[in-house]
Design a protein around this motif. Structure first.
Motif, PDB file in Angstrom:
ATOM      1  N   ALA A 113       0.837  -1.202   0.000  1.00 59.65           N
ATOM      2  CA  ALA A 113       0.000   0.000   0.000  1.00 59.65           C
ATOM      3  C   ALA A 113       0.870   1.249   0.000  1.00 59.65           C
ATOM      4  O   ALA A 113       0.582   2.220  -0.711  1.00 59.65           O
ATOM      5  N   LEU A 114       1.942   1.226   0.764  1.00 58.60           N
ATOM      6  CA  LEU A 114       2.866   2.355   0.828  1.00 58.60           C
ATOM      7  C   LEU A 114       3.513   2.588  -0.537  1.00 58.60           C
ATOM      8  O   LEU A 114       3.596   3.715  -1.011  1.00 58.60           O
ATOM      9  N   LEU A 115       3.939   1.511  -1.200  1.00 55.23           N
ATOM     10  CA  LEU A 115       4.630   1.641  -2.481  1.00 55.23           C
ATOM     11  C   LEU A 115       3.689   2.053  -3.612  1.00 55.23           C
ATOM     12  O   LEU A 115       4.141   2.563  -4.630  1.00 55.23           O
ATOM     13  N   GLN A 116       2.394   1.850  -3.426  1.00 58.47           N
ATOM     14  CA  GLN A 116       1.424   2.277  -4.440  1.00 58.47           C
ATOM     15  C   GLN A 116       1.241   3.790  -4.452  1.00 58.47           C
ATOM     16  O   GLN A 116       0.662   4.331  -5.391  1.00 58.47           O
ATOM     17  N   LEU A 117       1.755   4.465  -3.436  1.00 57.50           N
ATOM     18  CA  LEU A 117       1.635   5.919  -3.376  1.00 57.50           C
ATOM     19  C   LEU A 117       2.550   6.620  -4.374  1.00 57.50           C
ATOM     20  O   LEU A 117       2.430   7.816  -4.586  1.00 57.50           O
ATOM     21  N   ASP A 118       3.482   5.880  -4.962  1.00 55.24           N
ATOM     22  CA  ASP A 118       4.381   6.456  -5.949  1.00 55.24           C
ATOM     23  C   ASP A 118       4.622   5.427  -7.041  1.00 55.24           C
ATOM     24  O   ASP A 118       4.210   4.278  -6.923  1.00 55.24           O
ATOM     25  N   ASN A 119       5.304   5.820  -8.078  1.00 49.90           N
ATOM     26  CA  ASN A 119       5.560   4.944  -9.217  1.00 49.90           C
ATOM     27  C   ASN A 119       6.962   4.353  -9.091  1.00 49.90           C
ATOM     28  O   ASN A 119       7.916   4.899  -9.628  1.00 49.90           O
ATOM     29  N   PHE A 120       7.099   3.241  -8.368  1.00 48.27           N
ATOM     30  CA  PHE A 120       8.389   2.610  -8.152  1.00 48.27           C
ATOM     31  C   PHE A 120       8.607   1.493  -9.162  1.00 48.27           C
ATOM     32  O   PHE A 120       7.682   0.809  -9.556  1.00 48.27           O
ATOM     33  N   GLY A 121       9.867   1.293  -9.531  1.00 46.34           N
ATOM     34  CA  GLY A 121      10.229   0.185 -10.404  1.00 46.34           C
ATOM     35  C   GLY A 121      10.797  -0.957  -9.590  1.00 46.34           C
ATOM     36  O   GLY A 121      10.414  -1.166  -8.442  1.00 46.34           O
ATOM     37  N   GLU A 122      11.750  -1.680 -10.170  1.00 48.05           N
ATOM     38  CA  GLU A 122      12.390  -2.803  -9.481  1.00 48.05           C
ATOM     39  C   GLU A 122      13.319  -2.329  -8.369  1.00 48.05           C
ATOM     40  O   GLU A 122      13.617  -3.077  -7.456  1.00 48.05           O
ATOM     41  N   GLU A 123      13.809  -1.099  -8.478  1.00 45.48           N
ATOM     42  CA  GLU A 123      14.633  -0.497  -7.430  1.00 45.48           C
ATOM     43  C   GLU A 123      13.921   0.737  -6.907  1.00 45.48           C
ATOM     44  O   GLU A 123      13.217   1.414  -7.647  1.00 45.48           O
ATOM     45  N   VAL A 124      14.114   0.998  -5.613  1.00 46.11           N
ATOM     46  CA  VAL A 124      13.480   2.163  -5.008  1.00 46.11           C
ATOM     47  C   VAL A 124      14.545   3.038  -4.371  1.00 46.11           C
ATOM     48  O   VAL A 124      15.578   2.550  -3.914  1.00 46.11           O
ATOM     49  N   GLU A 125      14.291   4.322  -4.367  1.00 47.82           N
ATOM     50  CA  GLU A 125      15.158   5.258  -3.664  1.00 47.82           C
ATOM     51  C   GLU A 125      14.721   5.243  -2.207  1.00 47.82           C
ATOM     52  O   GLU A 125      13.574   5.588  -1.882  1.00 47.82           O
ATOM     53  N   TRP A 126      15.621   4.801  -1.325  1.00 47.72           N
ATOM     54  CA  TRP A 126      15.239   4.584   0.068  1.00 47.72           C
ATOM     55  C   TRP A 126      14.660   5.834   0.717  1.00 47.72           C
ATOM     56  O   TRP A 126      13.660   5.764   1.438  1.00 47.72           O
ATOM     57  N   LEU A 127      15.241   7.007   0.499  1.00 47.14           N
ATOM     58  CA  LEU A 127      14.738   8.204   1.165  1.00 47.14           C
ATOM     59  C   LEU A 127      13.306   8.542   0.750  1.00 47.14           C
ATOM     60  O   LEU A 127      12.546   9.091   1.541  1.00 47.14           O
ATOM     61  N   LYS A 128      12.941   8.193  -0.467  1.00 51.98           N
ATOM     62  CA  LYS A 128      11.564   8.415  -0.914  1.00 51.98           C
ATOM     63  C   LYS A 128      10.615   7.487  -0.161  1.00 51.98           C
ATOM     64  O   LYS A 128       9.544   7.896   0.288  1.00 51.98           O
ATOM     65  N   VAL A 129      11.014   6.241   0.014  1.00 53.11           N
ATOM     66  CA  VAL A 129      10.199   5.283   0.777  1.00 53.11           C
ATOM     67  C   VAL A 129      10.117   5.727   2.239  1.00 53.11           C
ATOM     68  O   VAL A 129       9.057   5.654   2.849  1.00 53.11           O
ATOM     69  N   LEU A 130      11.234   6.212   2.781  1.00 51.93           N
ATOM     70  CA  LEU A 130      11.253   6.712   4.158  1.00 51.93           C
ATOM     71  C   LEU A 130      10.255   7.859   4.327  1.00 51.93           C
ATOM     72  O   LEU A 130       9.481   7.884   5.284  1.00 51.93           O
ATOM     73  N   ALA A 131      10.274   8.792   3.385  1.00 53.24           N
ATOM     74  CA  ALA A 131       9.344   9.927   3.456  1.00 53.24           C
ATOM     75  C   ALA A 131       7.895   9.445   3.369  1.00 53.24           C
ATOM     76  O   ALA A 131       7.030   9.943   4.095  1.00 53.24           O
TER      77      ALA A 131
END
Length: 184
Positions: A113-131
């Motif tokens: 659910a958290l990752l659906q808030l943005d358009n992530f691919g196979e790799e994620v930028e950790w600070l974006k996930v943290l935010a």
């Protein structure tokens, strides 16, 4: 597999000298972290310990908020643990993020659910996930404005970024304009 009926005396059993300290540290970590699934968390703990990686351990026990009726999974303390484990890498694979998430016994549905808030691919930028995690903990959905995130509680992100062990330095440039945060 049943144990053999062989009896051992104290002279037959060889206890490695480092075992008592390992078990003591493990027990303290389990008490501080309070995992919902001790076996799953233990697998993550000993895997990280054997690889010399940051351990999935909270710095202190988190007391539930008086208004919190049920366990919501992600907490500021668990977000800090993920930050200690993933921030040195900058970008992490979805597989590694999910593995660390599961080792903390967090619901995978919450991560999805958290990752659906943005358009992530196979790799994620950790600070974006943290935010995004901070935004979820703040209780309001996140908004993105030209690469910056508008947080409901900007102080939470600052507290997670600065909640490092003594002697560690924060190496982020955080600019706050109102409730819009830029992380570099």
């Amino acid at each position: 597999m049943p144990l053999p009926d062989t009896m051992f005396c104290a002279q037959q059993i060889n206890i490695p000298p480092e075992l008592p300290d390992i078990l003591k540290q493990f027990t303290k970590a389990a008490i501080r972290t309070q995992p919902h699934d001790v076996l799953q968390w233990s697998a993550g703990y000993f895997s990280a310990l054997s690889k010399g990686e940051p351990l999935p351990v909270k710095d202190r026990i988190e007391m539930p908020v008086a208004t919190q009726k049920t366990d919501t999974g992600l907490t500021p303390g668990l977000l800090k643990v993920l930050h200690k484990q993933l921030s040195p890498k900058g970008r992490v694979s979805m597989i590694e993020l999910e593995k660390k998430w599961k080792h903390l016994c967090l619901p995978v549905e919450q991560l999805r659910a958290l990752l659906q808030l943005d358009n992530f691919g196979e790799e994620v930028e950790w600070l974006k996930v943290l935010a995004l995690g901070c935004s979820i903990l703040g209780g309001r959905p996140t908004e993105w404005h030209g690469g910056a995130q508008k947080l409901s509680d900007p102080g939470l992100l600052g507290s997670v970024l600065t909640m490092l062990s003594p002697g560690q330095w924060v190496n982020y440039r955080v600019t706050v304009l109102g409730s819009v945060i830029f992380i570099q």
